[in-house]
Design a protein around this motif. Structure first.
Motif, PDB file in Angstrom:
ATOM      1  N   ILE A  71      -8.911  -7.194   8.154  1.00 26.52           N
ATOM      2  CA  ILE A  71      -9.027  -5.855   7.699  1.00 26.52           C
ATOM      3  C   ILE A  71     -10.415  -5.751   7.182  1.00 26.52           C
ATOM      4  CG2 ILE A  71      -7.265  -6.146   5.833  1.00 26.52           C
ATOM      5  CD1 ILE A  71      -7.033  -3.080   6.221  1.00 26.52           C
TER       6      ILE A  71
ATOM      7  N   SER B 279       0.739  -1.226   0.061  1.00 22.00           N
ATOM      8  CA  SER B 279       0.032  -0.282   0.062  1.00 22.00           C
ATOM      9  C   SER B 279       0.929   1.344  -0.131  1.00 22.00           C
ATOM     10  CB  SER B 279      -1.049   0.018   1.187  1.00 22.00           C
ATOM     11  OG  SER B 279      -0.265  -0.017   2.339  1.00 22.00           O
TER      12      SER B 279
ATOM     13  N   VAL C 234      -5.737  -5.444  11.354  1.00 18.60           N
ATOM     14  CA  VAL C 234      -4.487  -4.495  10.727  1.00 18.60           C
ATOM     15  C   VAL C 234      -5.210  -3.611  10.121  1.00 18.60           C
ATOM     16  CG1 VAL C 234      -4.567  -6.153   8.651  1.00 18.60           C
ATOM     17  CG2 VAL C 234      -2.657  -4.579   9.098  1.00 18.60           C
TER      18      VAL C 234
HETATM   19  O1  KIV Z   1      -0.288  -3.467   1.764  1.00 18.62           O
HETATM   20  C1  KIV Z   1      -0.992  -3.452   2.826  1.00 18.62           C
HETATM   21  O2  KIV Z   1      -1.159  -2.513   3.489  1.00 18.62           O
HETATM   22  C2  KIV Z   1      -1.909  -4.459   3.179  1.00 18.62           C
HETATM   23  C3  KIV Z   1      -2.678  -4.356   4.142  1.00 18.62           C
HETATM   24  C4  KIV Z   1      -4.061  -3.673   3.755  1.00 18.62           C
HETATM   25  C5  KIV Z   1      -3.237  -5.690   4.871  1.00 18.62           C
HETATM   26  O3  KIV Z   1      -1.453  -5.466   2.755  1.00 18.62           O
END
Ligand code: KIV
Length: 272
Positions: free
Chosen positions: A211, A53, A221
């Motif tokens: 999530i 992310s 998370v």
């Molecule tokens: O990349 C990320 O932040 C994730 C979370 C949303 C679990 O995979």
């Protein structure tokens, strides 16, 4: 690396399974840089995810697809330098593990060697099982990720709730069991019905971190920038905002601009 840091015990994959056994919920947040990771680690978080992310949050991309392995390694090594206690997991980015298990292993080895993280995370079930097995065979702990898997956004078409239909729910349960049998130490379940997530958490012995997956799982998370209110555009139902940092930072910057313009800053005490 020492298992004990100061008077707080380092979190290990083994400790996470003990937490599940005794019913203690696991807390996990993302971090992508040294300064934020220091704050998050010192706040008692169990797991820090260097998520892909970062592609959206740090680089402003619309999806997680553009981020590269080199960029994930940059973020991962910055985070690891700041962390004394939390378990650090780094995402394998899109294109670094799908379809070729040898490439998957070399991507995971690069992450472990160049960031010193504790584990890697990857998205998918049966489709990536060969990659999961090969990475695990090298002694690298793997966290799975099922449900809404953002690297497959072009297949799904939307970021809506996954596995509402029976066939997709059945595949998700089968995939979760495959990942557990392969030896994954935990699985992230993203944006699936709470009842399904709870069923998976009950049927599996490894921790299930949710999530947008309700409260019946073994941990939660969130993306740090979302829960701190730095990112204002993203408001899914599952997100609880703990702060409005966008407004706080904006206010501070506005004050600074005003002080500079009015020559209030720097004053005599702030000068040499
Ligand atoms: O990349 C990320 O932040 C994730 C979370 C949303 C679990 O995979």
């Amino acid at each position: 690396m020492s298992a004990i840091t100061g008077d707080r015990k380092r979190v290990t994959t083994h400790r996470l399974s003990e937490m599940k056994l005794r019913g203690e919920k696991i807390s996990m947040l993302t971090a992508y840089d040294y300064s934020m990771a220091r704050i998050v680690d010192q706040s008692g978080i169990d797991v820090i995810l260097v998520g892909d992310s970062a592609s959206n949050v740090m680089a402003g991309n619309e999806t997680t697809l553009p981020i590269t392995l080199d960029q994930m390694i940059y973020h991962g090594s910055s985070v690891v330098k700041a962390v004394n206690t939390a378990l650090v997991v780094v995402d394998l980015p899109f294109g670094s593990y799908q379809g070729n298990s040898k490439e998957a292993l070399s991507s995971a080895i690069r992450i472990m060697k160049e960031t010193h993280a504790d584990a890697v995370k990857l998205e998918g079930g049966s489709e990536v099982l060969e990659s999961v097995n090969r990475i695990l065979s090298a002694g690298i702990p793997v966290m799975g990720h099922l449900g809404l898997t953002p690297q497959s956004i072009h297949k799904f078409g939307t970021y809506s709730v996954r596995a509402k239909e029976e066939a997709e729910a059945k595949k998700l349960v089968e995939d979760a069991k495959l990942l557990e049998d392969a030896g994954c130490f935990a699985i992230v379940l993203e944006k699936v019905p709470a009842s399904l997530a709870e069923k998976v958490a009950k049927e599996l012995s490894i921790p299930i971190i949710g999530i947008g997956a309700g409260s019946g799982v073994d941990g939660q998370v969130l993306v740090l920038h979302d829960m701190l209110g730095i990112n204002q555009e993203f408001s899914p139902r599952f997100l609880r905002r703990y702060h409005n940092l966008f407004a706080e930072i904006k206010g501070a910057v506005e004050n600074y601009v005003q002080d500079v313009k009015s020559v209030d800053f720097p004053n005599k005490k702030e000068s040499y």
